[in-house]
Design a protein around this motif. Sequence first.
Motif, PDB file in Angstrom:
ATOM      1  N   ILE A 257      94.976  32.298 151.392  1.00  0.00           N
ATOM      2  CA  ILE A 257      93.940  31.496 152.045  1.00  0.00           C
ATOM      3  C   ILE A 257      94.491  30.881 153.323  1.00  0.00           C
ATOM      4  O   ILE A 257      93.813  30.817 154.352  1.00  0.00           O
ATOM      5  CB  ILE A 257      93.413  30.404 151.096  1.00  0.00           C
ATOM      6  CG1 ILE A 257      92.518  31.028 150.023  1.00  0.00           C
ATOM      7  CG2 ILE A 257      92.633  29.336 151.861  1.00  0.00           C
ATOM      8  CD1 ILE A 257      92.059  30.052 148.966  1.00  0.00           C
ATOM      9  N   ASP A 258      95.742  30.446 153.275  1.00  0.00           N
ATOM     10  CA  ASP A 258      96.371  29.839 154.449  1.00  0.00           C
ATOM     11  C   ASP A 258      96.806  30.882 155.476  1.00  0.00           C
ATOM     12  O   ASP A 258      97.059  30.538 156.628  1.00  0.00           O
ATOM     13  CB  ASP A 258      97.600  29.025 154.031  1.00  0.00           C
ATOM     14  CG  ASP A 258      97.241  27.774 153.258  1.00  0.00           C
ATOM     15  OD1 ASP A 258      96.072  27.359 153.336  1.00  0.00           O
ATOM     16  OD2 ASP A 258      98.113  27.225 152.573  1.00  0.00           O
ATOM     17  N   SER A 259      96.951  32.139 155.051  1.00  0.00           N
ATOM     18  CA  SER A 259      97.511  33.184 155.902  1.00  0.00           C
ATOM     19  C   SER A 259      96.414  34.034 156.538  1.00  0.00           C
ATOM     20  O   SER A 259      95.239  33.929 156.198  1.00  0.00           O
ATOM     21  CB  SER A 259      98.450  34.082 155.083  1.00  0.00           C
ATOM     22  OG  SER A 259      99.475  33.329 154.472  1.00  0.00           O
ATOM     23  N   THR A 260      96.837  34.893 157.456  1.00  0.00           N
ATOM     24  CA  THR A 260      95.928  35.816 158.134  1.00  0.00           C
ATOM     25  C   THR A 260      96.450  37.232 157.962  1.00  0.00           C
ATOM     26  O   THR A 260      97.650  37.485 158.121  1.00  0.00           O
ATOM     27  CB  THR A 260      95.831  35.496 159.635  1.00  0.00           C
ATOM     28  OG1 THR A 260      95.423  34.131 159.797  1.00  0.00           O
ATOM     29  CG2 THR A 260      94.839  36.402 160.329  1.00  0.00           C
ATOM     30  N   LEU A 261      95.554  38.163 157.622  1.00  0.00           N
ATOM     31  CA  LEU A 261      95.918  39.568 157.478  1.00  0.00           C
ATOM     32  C   LEU A 261      95.686  40.260 158.818  1.00  0.00           C
ATOM     33  O   LEU A 261      94.582  40.204 159.371  1.00  0.00           O
ATOM     34  CB  LEU A 261      95.074  40.218 156.388  1.00  0.00           C
ATOM     35  CG  LEU A 261      95.648  41.459 155.698  1.00  0.00           C
ATOM     36  CD1 LEU A 261      96.976  41.138 155.017  1.00  0.00           C
ATOM     37  CD2 LEU A 261      94.661  42.002 154.691  1.00  0.00           C
TER      38      LEU A 261
ATOM     39  N   LYS B  33      88.832  37.885 154.520  1.00  0.00           N
ATOM     40  CA  LYS B  33      90.133  38.195 155.112  1.00  0.00           C
ATOM     41  C   LYS B  33      90.528  39.651 154.897  1.00  0.00           C
ATOM     42  O   LYS B  33      91.145  40.282 155.748  1.00  0.00           O
ATOM     43  CB  LYS B  33      91.216  37.289 154.506  1.00  0.00           C
ATOM     44  CG  LYS B  33      91.199  35.849 154.965  1.00  0.00           C
ATOM     45  CD  LYS B  33      92.277  35.053 154.239  1.00  0.00           C
ATOM     46  CE  LYS B  33      92.297  33.606 154.702  1.00  0.00           C
ATOM     47  NZ  LYS B  33      92.902  33.427 156.021  1.00  0.00           N
ATOM     48  N   PHE B  34      90.185  40.190 153.711  1.00  0.00           N
ATOM     49  CA  PHE B  34      90.702  41.494 153.301  1.00  0.00           C
ATOM     50  C   PHE B  34      89.816  42.674 153.697  1.00  0.00           C
ATOM     51  O   PHE B  34      90.274  43.812 153.703  1.00  0.00           O
ATOM     52  CB  PHE B  34      90.897  41.528 151.783  1.00  0.00           C
ATOM     53  CG  PHE B  34      91.929  40.555 151.273  1.00  0.00           C
ATOM     54  CD1 PHE B  34      92.855  39.978 152.118  1.00  0.00           C
ATOM     55  CD2 PHE B  34      91.969  40.213 149.919  1.00  0.00           C
ATOM     56  CE1 PHE B  34      93.795  39.073 151.649  1.00  0.00           C
ATOM     57  CE2 PHE B  34      92.912  39.321 149.434  1.00  0.00           C
ATOM     58  CZ  PHE B  34      93.817  38.751 150.304  1.00  0.00           C
ATOM     59  N   GLU B  35      88.545  42.419 153.984  1.00  0.00           N
ATOM     60  CA  GLU B  35      87.607  43.523 154.188  1.00  0.00           C
ATOM     61  C   GLU B  35      88.018  44.467 155.318  1.00  0.00           C
ATOM     62  O   GLU B  35      87.719  45.658 155.281  1.00  0.00           O
ATOM     63  CB  GLU B  35      86.206  42.965 154.465  1.00  0.00           C
ATOM     64  CG  GLU B  35      85.472  42.564 153.198  1.00  0.00           C
ATOM     65  CD  GLU B  35      84.121  41.942 153.495  1.00  0.00           C
ATOM     66  OE1 GLU B  35      83.275  41.954 152.577  1.00  0.00           O
ATOM     67  OE2 GLU B  35      83.909  41.450 154.620  1.00  0.00           O
ATOM     68  N   SER B  36      88.708  43.935 156.323  1.00  0.00           N
ATOM     69  CA  SER B  36      89.120  44.775 157.450  1.00  0.00           C
ATOM     70  C   SER B  36      90.383  45.580 157.157  1.00  0.00           C
ATOM     71  O   SER B  36      90.782  46.428 157.958  1.00  0.00           O
ATOM     72  CB  SER B  36      89.355  43.903 158.685  1.00  0.00           C
ATOM     73  OG  SER B  36      90.380  42.953 158.439  1.00  0.00           O
ATOM     74  N   MET B  37      91.004  45.326 156.013  1.00  0.00           N
ATOM     75  CA  MET B  37      92.234  46.023 155.652  1.00  0.00           C
ATOM     76  C   MET B  37      91.921  47.469 155.269  1.00  0.00           C
ATOM     77  O   MET B  37      90.986  47.722 154.493  1.00  0.00           O
ATOM     78  CB  MET B  37      92.913  45.300 154.481  1.00  0.00           C
ATOM     79  CG  MET B  37      94.259  45.853 154.114  1.00  0.00           C
ATOM     80  SD  MET B  37      95.040  44.818 152.822  1.00  0.00           S
ATOM     81  CE  MET B  37      96.528  45.763 152.491  1.00  0.00           C
ATOM     82  N   PRO B  38      92.641  48.448 155.809  1.00  0.00           N
ATOM     83  CA  PRO B  38      92.376  49.855 155.475  1.00  0.00           C
ATOM     84  C   PRO B  38      92.421  50.097 153.962  1.00  0.00           C
ATOM     85  O   PRO B  38      93.342  49.642 153.286  1.00  0.00           O
ATOM     86  CB  PRO B  38      93.512  50.608 156.184  1.00  0.00           C
ATOM     87  CG  PRO B  38      93.921  49.701 157.305  1.00  0.00           C
ATOM     88  CD  PRO B  38      93.730  48.315 156.792  1.00  0.00           C
TER      89      PRO B  38
END
Length: 796
Positions: A367-371, A330-335
């Motif tokens: 886990i339930d959410s989307t970034l 989920k987090f890898e695409s976060m700047p």
Amino acid sequence: MFEIAIVGSGPGGISAAARAAELKVPHILLEGALHLSNTIYRYQKGKHVMAEPEALPLRSPLKFQAGSRESILESWDQDVAKLGVNVRHGAEVTAIKKTDAGFELSIGRNDKIQARNVILGIGLQGNIRKLGVAGEDAPFVQYTLDDPDEYEGETIIVVGAGDAAIENAVALAKQNQVVVVNRREEFARAKEGNLRAIQKAIEDGVIECFFGSAPERIDKLTVGKKPGRMILNTPKGRAQVLCDRIIARLGANPPRTFVEACGVKFPNDDPAAVPAISEKYESNVPGLYIVGALGGYPLIKQAMNQGYEVVEYILGRSVEPADEPLLRAKFESMPGFKSVNATLQKIQNAVPLLATITPLQLREFMIDSTLLAPKSGEAIFKRNDYTNSFYCLVDGHVEVLMDDSGDKRVVLNPGEFFGEMSLISGRRRTATVVAGKSCVLIETPRRSMKRLINSVDAVKKMIDQVFVERAIRARFGEEATAVQIRDVVKGATLQRFKAGDVLFREGEDGDCLHLVRVGSLTISRQIAGREIVLSYVPAGNYVGEMALLGGGKRSATAKAAIATETIRVERDAFRKLLAQNPMLRMKLANEVKQRTAENITTQAGASSGDVISFLIGQGVGEATDVLLIDESLCVRCDNCEKACAETHGGTSRLDREAGPTFANVHVPTSCRHCEHPHCMKDCPPDAIHRAPNGEVFIADNCIGCGNCERNCPYGVIHMAAKPKKKPGLLQWLLFGAGPGPGESPYDPDSHEKKAVKCDMCKDIKGGAACVRACPTGAAIRISPEQLPEYAYARAP
């Protein structure tokens, strides 16, 4: 001296013990009961246990998948024996004392054992609450119920007002005479489905209920046909009930006293608070670890994973949490992503709302959410959408477009949240939100956000506070300054009303106005000795301003059509706001003038109020879209039902004949697509969703549990077997696509059933098939906002 002592054989404790046994680590599993996993053991016989969250992988030497209570317990018994877990049953731990070598655990009065580390997996059940009266341990008194079908032809008293008591009472009433004792005047803590079930059973005379009553004592009888009796204190005095059995479902005392006696600290005095623990599940007492429900994780799979991981941590091993790969993806695409922990820390630092929850709760939340990282100018959602996700702003900013032109804009910055209006009210989005530069958002589904709000009081308080301020600002803030609005918000309060409750009556002094936050109201007047409904007020609107503007008496009565929440704005604060803003006063005066004219029109055709009252009584007050049939135009061709069946694989979701009629207005059995769908509230696989245009539909992952069918108050959901397979080309040419005369459209070999309901033909161009198929125009779909106009046009 054991390396690890595990207290409690719930999912977390039993998994920890299994991992220790697998690694040949000296351990002991201490369980007070004579069987493993006492909490699950006490589930009602045949209860279906879910393996949630589905996306989370299981990490445990024990097998676990969704299934019946019996199959899970049997599987765990087999695995524990196979692994050679060192279990000691009947070992109730009464104290845990820190020593130089580790810990001393007291078992019962005399026995003690030593351990270097302790894992608490005792859950939140604690000790079952007893009746607290003489005779509470009589042989015919019990505090759990395994199988309701074991009892037949008995008189059984069920004491309690929660879900367990209601479920037991309703199940027992099938073949027994059941009496319920409720200490309160209502079943305030029950789920809606259970509430309707017990109310119907009481109304139908299937169950007798003593409200506002409490047991005084229990007597064992030596003569007569019944072995015992309960003496009750009721509002009308003392009463005696003869019985064969008493089942008391009074919950359990939380183990906080015991846990604090072990030296563990809680973050606050909130009774629902969980102990403060580290990411490795260690409490403030070095060497004492907490897993499972006591640590804030009641789900079985999560607790089992924690049991595995905590043993690894105790042994000094580095272990990646089971949810780490999910969060990393989920987090890898976060700047600027560096690690999962660094990202979680950044989120908690950036969003004050999420700073109030524990790191472990945050992991579950994410886990339930989307970034999301939307492009600048991209719409997050649009005005009048029927979506209900909740958003937290981590980085950048968003712009809220308050009107269709986009001229009125509000900027939200990092740390703020939005989407709470639709989440709480169940209504359409009131504005369009677009992303600004470098925007990073957390999108959380409605169900997950509701769960967090219900479990963390600080989160609920913060959202309520912001909701009140934004609701008042949106309704009255265009002409007022932020300081002026803040003065109104200070005195505003949230009010809750049951269906039928009166907010204010005609002729009373006006002391406040109400902004409808959830639910809906009816406005009525006494005309010629009758109460005539003049209008319907859905969420997002306000009532009570007429008396405040004019300084006189209430001109009408406001009543809750369904369970309703409002924001109460006090008279003096509101009048001060009007005095400071002549333009706002003029705007509201014009609205009052228009509303008065509409009411006069309705009064002239007073019977239209009867039509509104009838429709409100059929649930239209909480609907977003409802099918109505004008019986003066209906020719009974049943094309509406046929079209529905043809559109949905042979299964009609509509029953034209069923349902009541008033003044030629017929309400057939068809989904209302409620603003807060009852069917959504207890769906284990989360299979019921709302489409952007408002359609409530059931997805393919339905497991056929039947909760939605039971929870729907309008009887519009039913369980249907799988439809027959579509015919091949030759069969289609010879026999057609549908069932033959007298044939069922369902597969006779299929025992699996799925929930079926109207989805308003959401994927079909042209709209609902039932309306399109009506040859006379008798069938129409309307929203509650159209009620007054519809009722006036059809009033006799």
